[in-house]
Design a protein around this motif. Structure first.
Motif, PDB file in Angstrom:
ATOM      1  N   GLY A   1      12.961   8.204   9.830  1.00 30.21           N
ATOM      2  CA  GLY A   1      12.782   6.999   9.049  1.00 30.21           C
ATOM      3  C   GLY A   1      11.347   6.516   9.033  1.00 30.21           C
ATOM      4  O   GLY A   1      10.472   7.061   9.701  1.00 30.21           O
ATOM      5  N   LYS A   2      11.122   5.469   8.257  1.00 34.95           N
ATOM      6  CA  LYS A   2       9.790   4.877   8.202  1.00 34.95           C
ATOM      7  C   LYS A   2       9.475   4.200   9.534  1.00 34.95           C
ATOM      8  O   LYS A   2      10.336   3.580  10.146  1.00 34.95           O
TER       9      LYS A   2
ATOM     10  N   PRO B   1       0.736  -5.653   3.376  1.00 34.15           N
ATOM     11  CA  PRO B   1       0.064  -4.369   3.611  1.00 34.15           C
ATOM     12  C   PRO B   1      -1.245  -4.189   2.847  1.00 34.15           C
ATOM     13  O   PRO B   1      -2.110  -3.432   3.287  1.00 34.15           O
ATOM     14  N   VAL B   2      -1.420  -4.859   1.717  1.00 26.43           N
ATOM     15  CA  VAL B   2      -2.662  -4.692   0.970  1.00 26.43           C
ATOM     16  C   VAL B   2      -3.844  -5.388   1.650  1.00 26.43           C
ATOM     17  O   VAL B   2      -4.990  -5.157   1.276  1.00 26.43           O
ATOM     18  N   ASP B   3      -3.547  -6.218   2.652  1.00 28.51           N
ATOM     19  CA  ASP B   3      -4.608  -6.961   3.334  1.00 28.51           C
ATOM     20  C   ASP B   3      -5.007  -6.344   4.665  1.00 28.51           C
ATOM     21  O   ASP B   3      -5.759  -6.958   5.435  1.00 28.51           O
TER      22      ASP B   3
ATOM     23  N   PRO C   1       0.060   2.509   5.685  1.00 26.58           N
ATOM     24  CA  PRO C   1       0.592   1.155   5.859  1.00 26.58           C
ATOM     25  C   PRO C   1       1.145   0.521   4.589  1.00 26.58           C
ATOM     26  O   PRO C   1       2.159  -0.175   4.633  1.00 26.58           O
ATOM     27  N   GLU C   2       0.501   0.773   3.445  1.00 27.12           N
ATOM     28  CA  GLU C   2       0.922   0.085   2.232  1.00 27.12           C
ATOM     29  C   GLU C   2       2.287   0.561   1.726  1.00 27.12           C
ATOM     30  O   GLU C   2       3.031  -0.202   1.115  1.00 27.12           O
ATOM     31  N   THR C   3       2.625   1.821   2.013  1.00 29.36           N
ATOM     32  CA  THR C   3       3.899   2.369   1.534  1.00 29.36           C
ATOM     33  C   THR C   3       4.905   2.616   2.646  1.00 29.36           C
ATOM     34  O   THR C   3       6.112   2.685   2.391  1.00 29.36           O
ATOM     35  N   GLY C   4       4.410   2.783   3.862  1.00 24.15           N
ATOM     36  CA  GLY C   4       5.285   3.146   4.966  1.00 24.15           C
ATOM     37  C   GLY C   4       5.656   4.611   4.983  1.00 24.15           C
ATOM     38  O   GLY C   4       6.354   5.071   5.897  1.00 24.15           O
ATOM     39  N   GLU C   5       5.214   5.370   3.977  1.00 21.90           N
ATOM     40  CA  GLU C   5       5.564   6.780   3.895  1.00 21.90           C
ATOM     41  C   GLU C   5       4.721   7.605   4.866  1.00 21.90           C
ATOM     42  O   GLU C   5       3.544   7.335   5.084  1.00 21.90           O
ATOM     43  N   ARG C   6       5.345   8.614   5.446  1.00 19.52           N
ATOM     44  CA  ARG C   6       4.633   9.486   6.373  1.00 19.52           C
ATOM     45  C   ARG C   6       3.705  10.428   5.613  1.00 19.52           C
ATOM     46  O   ARG C   6       3.946  10.780   4.467  1.00 19.52           O
TER      47      ARG C   6
END
Length: 334
Positions: free
Chosen positions: A2-3, A11-13, A200-205
């Protein structure tokens, strides 16, 4: 898988907020550059050759964590895993320049190369003299006859440390450049990944790796290594990595080296010390003396599990600048 769970706000900051935290933690030694994503030392001596480092965020403490006395004078910070923009680099160059020119040191990646080169051209137009040293220490990234295609990984730290000492002591930009090139050319690294980090912005590995496999030589963003295999014991992995590093320069009996064991993000101190122990054994068996050993987090990739090993072949000049006192958020030496 999982994430990963992360302690974030928007996350954009993340880059803006990490710089806020860094400057707060440094107690006035660093300042944010005019509300932008760059840090500079609050006190830079007049007439000093300046050292500028920088690159994409997400690898903390690299690069802003190594801004301080006898280290770097400033660092523009790109978004996560993205190069800083040319205008941000130019503004940071202007902020650190003290009339003797600026040496720029950064990892050898296409986006960084392009943007720092553009910034250097713009700096020349306003009278700022620059020289560039791209770090390409990753022996897994390309064969030796294509060394300039290699990635910069944790060996950045040793080059920054030596360049920072030289920039603090030498008044000629070309001499600082010469020392930094020598440091770069005598530094070799290799990493091993056990599990992926994330964006960080997407949480995707950043890559997929089966639970029972490792990748030898994987880059800091998940770039391909030289071999993917079933996980084995620490001694076997450390010996294979060290052997590949030693063959590349090559290092030989009678050499003296500095050793860096770097945490890629989620590896414990226990594991790194076990690996450091084995590297010492391998080097001793080869007749190579270890002048100093640094173990910790220098260049990370979020919560990537794994580590890298770096060796720098030393002479008297490199040893002197490597051992100079230094102070920053991420590294201090009395």
């Amino acid at each position: 898988m999982g994430k990963p769970k992360k302690l974030l706000n928007n996350p954009v900051d993340v880059v803006t907020e990490l710089i806020d935290g860094l400057t707060a933690a440094c107690g006035g030694d660093l300042r944010r550059l005019d509300g932008r994503n760059a840090v500079v030392r609050t006190e830079i001596a007049d007439g000093k050759v300046a050292l500028l480092i920088g690159g994409g965020s997400g690898h903390e403490p690299m690069f802003p964590g190594f801004v301080g006395p006898n280290l770097a004078d400033g660092a523009p910070c790109g978004e996560v895993f993205a190069a800083p923009t040319p205008d941000l680099i130019l503004d940071t160059l202007s902020a650190v320049d003290r009339g003797r020119g600026v040496l720029m040191v950064y990892g050898n990646y296409a986006g960084d190369n392009m943007n720092f080169d553009i910034a250097a051209e713009l700096a020349e137009e306003v009278g700022i003299v620059t020289r560039t040293v791209r770090v390409w220490d990753d022996v897994a990234a390309a064969p030796l006859d294509r060394i300039t295609d290699r990635r910069g990984i944790a060996g950045d730290f040793f080059v920054i440390k030596v360049a920072g000492g030289a920039a603090a002591e030498l008044s000629d930009l070309d001499e600082v450049y010469r020392v930094a090139v020598k440091a770069r050319d005598n530094t070799r690294s290799m990493g091993v990944a056990l599990a992926a980090g994330s964006i960080p912005e997407t949480g995707e590995r950043t890559f997929e790796l089966p639970e029972d496999e490792i990748e030898i030589g994987m880059g800091a963003h998940g770039e391909p290594g030289i071999a993917r295999r079933k996980i084995t014991d620490a001694d076997a992995i450390a010996e294979e990595m060290t052997d590949r590093i030693l063959a590349d320069l090559p290092f030989s009996a009678g050499d003296e080296v500095a050793l860096l064991v770097n945490n890629l993000g989620a590896t414990t101190c226990m594991e790194m010390l076990i690996v450091a122990r084995k590297v010492h054994h391998v080097l001793k068996a080869r007749g190579i003396a270890v002048h100093r050993t640094d173990v910790g987090s220098f260049l990370t990739c979020q919560e990537m599990a794994g580590l890298s090993i770096t060796l720098m072949k030393l002479d008297g000049e490199l040893k002197r600048y490597l051992d100079m006192p230094a102070r920053s958020f991420a590294y201090s030496r009395a």
